[in-house]
Design an enzyme around this catalytic site. Structure first.
Site, PDB file in Angstrom:
ATOM      1  N   THR A  16      -4.792  -8.757   3.826  1.00  0.00           N
ATOM      2  CA  THR A  16      -4.775  -9.786   4.866  1.00  0.00           C
ATOM      3  C   THR A  16      -5.925 -10.769   4.744  1.00  0.00           C
ATOM      4  OG1 THR A  16      -3.694  -8.268   6.364  1.00  0.00           O
ATOM      5  CG2 THR A  16      -4.819 -10.099   7.380  1.00  0.00           C
ATOM      6  N   SER A  61      -2.329  -3.723   0.306  1.00  0.00           N
ATOM      7  CA  SER A  61      -2.919  -2.467  -0.175  1.00  0.00           C
ATOM      8  C   SER A  61      -1.991  -1.274  -0.027  1.00  0.00           C
ATOM      9  CB  SER A  61      -4.263  -2.205   0.494  1.00  0.00           C
ATOM     10  OG  SER A  61      -4.089  -1.736   1.804  1.00  0.00           O
ATOM     11  N   GLN A 279      -6.973  18.151  10.162  1.00  0.00           N
ATOM     12  CA  GLN A 279      -6.285  16.928  10.628  1.00  0.00           C
ATOM     13  C   GLN A 279      -7.159  16.142  11.597  1.00  0.00           C
ATOM     14  OE1 GLN A 279      -2.465  17.991  12.350  1.00  0.00           O
ATOM     15  NE2 GLN A 279      -1.883  19.168  10.556  1.00  0.00           N
ATOM     16  N   CYS A 280      -8.223  16.778  12.113  1.00  0.00           N
ATOM     17  CA  CYS A 280      -9.091  16.091  13.085  1.00  0.00           C
ATOM     18  C   CYS A 280      -9.905  15.013  12.389  1.00  0.00           C
ATOM     19  CB  CYS A 280     -10.044  17.084  13.738  1.00  0.00           C
ATOM     20  SG  CYS A 280      -9.188  18.315  14.722  1.00  0.00           S
TER      21      CYS A 280
END
Ligand code: ASP
Length: 344
Positions: A16, A61, A279-280
């Site tokens: 972007t 990306s 996953q935290c």
């Protein structure tokens, strides 16, 4: 004798930040960096030599591939002696992956490699790209006693400088798109750029060594309540698979079902490396803390401490690609080699 100007190479990969509105159609098109000084005359106010290198094919990306990481590492290697620092303009979606990968690929990095991008294109009035870009150049050029202040791969986004291999993109809309949940900021930016020097890696003055032999036989399995035997078994059966990142719950916890532990145990016995990453977004894997991770510990799952998934992925590709014996790979997975984890 006049001292040479500090020099920065800006490498443009796409994303972007590099977009601007076409004056005729109004559509977003890639920014032409060849006349950047006309488009951003403020750049002339820097007392640095700033050069630009644009990738031949500019990408969103989400299309980033390890072959691009390799190309990027090679561009930095080819130009390493000619510049004091590097700024990489990159889409934010996979920036944390590329920054993590580059941190492993560039061993003995003693110069700044600062990734930045933006949520709004450079050519849009409220863009965050302008500030991100200009401050990244300043950080890449920052020196103290002739030494780079930030000799590492970092991400600069919305007033925060973070170690690249500690970051995750966590917001698709806000200007502060990245989080470094387990490592403090390398710098806070407001009126002044305040470097938190005790958090920044120290230079080792050794020669840069660029590693481009990555092994892609690595995958990620994210646990979720109700994950089926079919899914786990089929993932483990991927032909040629050498390592699996198991994204676990909380501090490294997983279901205790016999079939689940049994499948993983069999795969480990067959030579697969299983790397436990939480996953935290903050906190660490602590195998054995809860009964729900005891089984994983017993069968030889490797704890990833507080490493991010992005970092774990490229660390595995790098270590396996380097051809280290498996025992050494397992040892290095539990040690910080580029500041990517905290193990105490
Ligand atoms: N989709 C874009 C990309 O990652 C978003 C951005 O640049 O921030 O390339």
């Amino acid at each position: 004798m006049t001292e040479e100007k500090t020099s920065v190479l800006v490498i443009y990969t796409g994303g972007t930040i590099g977009m601007t509105k076409d004056s005729v159609t109004g559509a977003l098109v890639p920014f032409d960096f060849s006349n950047i000084y006309e488009q951003m005359p403020v750049l002339k106010n820097f007392d640095y030599k700033i050069d630009f290198h644009s990738f031949e094919t500019l990408i969103d990306s989400s299309n980033m591939k390890p072959s691009f990481w390799i190309r990027l590492a090679e561009i930095i290697e080819d130009n390493y002696e000619h510049y004091d620092g590097f700024v990489v303009l990159h889409g934010s979606d996979t920036m944390a992956y590329t920054a993590s990968a580059l941190s492993f690929m560039l061993e003995n990095l003693n110069k700044p490699v600062i990734f930045t991008g933006s949520q709004l294109p450079m050519g849009v009035i409220r863009t965050d790209g302008r500030e991100n870009f200009l401050t990244s150049i300043e950080i890449a050029a920052a020196k103290e006693e002739s030494m780079a202040i930030v000799p590492e791969v970092a991400i600069y986004f919305e007033n925060q400088l973070m170690r690249g291999n500690r970051t995750t993109k966590f917001n698709a809309e806000r200007f502060n798109a990245f989080v470094s949940g387990n490592y403090p900021l390398l710098a806070d930016v407001g009126v002044h750029i305040r470097f938190n020097k005790s958090n920044i890696l120290k230079p080792n003055f050794k020669k840069l060594k660029v590693h481009t032999r990555l092994d892609f036989n690595v995958t990620i399995l994210k646990l979720f309540p109700g994950i089926s035997e079919n899914i786990v078994k089929n993932t483990l059966a991927i032909p040629g698979l050498k390592a699996l990142i198991l994204e676990t719950f909380g501090s490294g916890n997983a279901p205790t079902d016999e079939w689940f532990i049994g499948c993983l145990e069999e795969a480990i016995k067959g030579g697969l490396i299983i790397y436990n990453v939480t996953q935290c977004k903050s906190g660490s894997v602590e195998l054995g803390k809860y009964a729900t991770s005891l089984g994983l510990e017993r069968i030889g799952v490797i704890g990833g401490f507080d490493i991010t998934t992005e970092s774990a992925l490229s660390k595995l590709m790098y270590l396996i690609g380097e051809g280290y014996p498996k025992e050494r790979v397992i040892e290095l997975l539990q040690l910080p080699i580029r500041g990517e984890m905290t193990i105490e």
